[in-house]
Design an enzyme around this catalytic site. Sequence first.
Site, PDB file in Angstrom:
ATOM      1  N   LYS A 219      17.104  65.759  79.082  1.00  0.00           N
ATOM      2  CA  LYS A 219      15.732  65.982  78.617  1.00  0.00           C
ATOM      3  C   LYS A 219      15.127  67.138  79.397  1.00  0.00           C
ATOM      4  CE  LYS A 219      11.081  64.179  78.972  1.00  0.00           C
ATOM      5  NZ  LYS A 219      10.208  63.161  79.580  1.00  0.00           N
TER       6      LYS A 219
ATOM      7  N   VAL B 137      13.350  50.581  73.767  1.00  0.00           N
ATOM      8  CA  VAL B 137      14.327  51.200  72.868  1.00  0.00           C
ATOM      9  C   VAL B 137      14.388  52.669  73.239  1.00  0.00           C
ATOM     10  CG1 VAL B 137      14.998  51.667  70.493  1.00  0.00           C
ATOM     11  CG2 VAL B 137      13.786  49.558  71.039  1.00  0.00           C
TER      12      VAL B 137
END
Length: 531
Positions: free
Chosen positions: A79, A47
């Site tokens: 990120k 996930v």
Amino acid sequence: MDNRIKTVVILGGGTAGWMTAAYLGKALQNTVKIVVLEAPTIPRIGVGEATVPNLQRAFFDYLGIPEEEWMRECNASYKMAVKFINWRTPGEGSPDPRTLDDGHTDTFHHPFGLLPSADQIPLSHYWAAKRLQGETDENFDEACFADTAIMNAKKAPRFLDMRRATNYAWHFDASKVAAFLRNFAVTKQAVEHVEDEMTEVLTDERGFITALRTKSGRILQGDLFVDCSGFRGLLINKAMEEPFIDMSDHLLCNSAVATAVPHDDEKNGVEPYTSSIAMEAGWTWKIPMLGRFGSGHVYSDHFATQDEATLAFSKLWGLDPDNTEFNHVRFRVGRNRRAWVRNCVSVGLASCFVEPLESSGIYFIYAAIHMLAKHFPDKTFDKVLVDRFNREIEEMFDDTRDFLQAHYYFSPRVDTPFWRANKELKLADSIKDKVETYRAGLPVNLPVTDEGTYYGNFEAEFRNFWTNGSYYCIFAGLGLMPRNPLPALAYKPQSIAEAELLFADVKRKGDTLVESLPSTYDLLRQLHGAS
């Protein structure tokens, strides 16, 4: 006699299987037939997935796939770091940082930016000297990385015209990456995709695999077999009977509960980092993507039951545990004794696994594929090639295992049985040596200040993956400081003056980029064409 490998059979699709197929298709220049056997009924784990910066350079660039193309297809976001929250203060899991005794919030970042240096000494050591001498109370990540200011403002690592401002990695939906690469491998590289379930492994008198039998009765013959069957290790552990070395004596977490959480991006913005939130029996990841974030509570079932972990996770995000679809996973921690046995190579979860505390899972996949292509055999399977490949994978894994264990071991938290138990585990000699090096004021691993040499060279990065800056981020972030400043600095007043200019430049760069960069939300909306 022609000893060349003619056919490679990959068992398992998912991220590992399709990354392997796509990479080998390119590396072997269409001289080898590649077959992927994928059971359509096997659910995929994951996930949200976080990565490290070399993914584009070492993998997608190699395949000729532009960053924006795969990002759009895989709901990817940016990120810039891992942000650690509440790893030093006692209490239950909370996304809101608590306050340390010195007045700072209980947070620190592990960014991807590289440290500048003065007189070949990294800026980390000038910061440590100032901190130990009471000349600054600024945290390491704030003083030495402009990225921290950018992240605190939720700004993107690129401009709206897509110029790069700093180093970054990615968050994405792993199942979409697998689907994207499956389409690429099948349509661009003529990889054969067989949707069927393996029922039997056929071997010869030497124990080498000759073929896989499927549920529909097909016989898939091959010369080299790559096991991407996940934690089950159907080829490497079952057929080859290679033992899996359990390393729960280093890392206690062995379970996770995960889900996707809706998020109001327009109201709250999108964070350009992965969050790692300390919990009473583990930690929780938060991986932001447009419109939602993937999250999972990683825990040890020796210290929390599945129900207890699910309740703590639900409370963290205000979820109704009775009306939320959770993904429960129990994982094995460790690696195969050998990743390559006879003509079977294990990649991904079939090979090794550590919890995703530093987002190493995807890296382990393409590092293994890179090393397989480098050591690619003929049908004689030269022992030197096999042994050297195995040594590379062993050292890569053990180094990361030790780095992750240090997060827990050196955290000052002792408020729950889980955190106290981590202090009782044995540290490997290699990480002990790194800690002593750090405590003596010396650089840990090779200090890297040249981005071209580091990020542009996979082999250099592979052998120095956790840099001096990485260890400083974690050790200093957890409150572990060197005993004394680097003694050599006492003889370098000119270098200290030069370092002060670098500190000022870091702050100036951060302020300038905060003003000029778009928000992560705005850049992602532009990238994905969101209205």
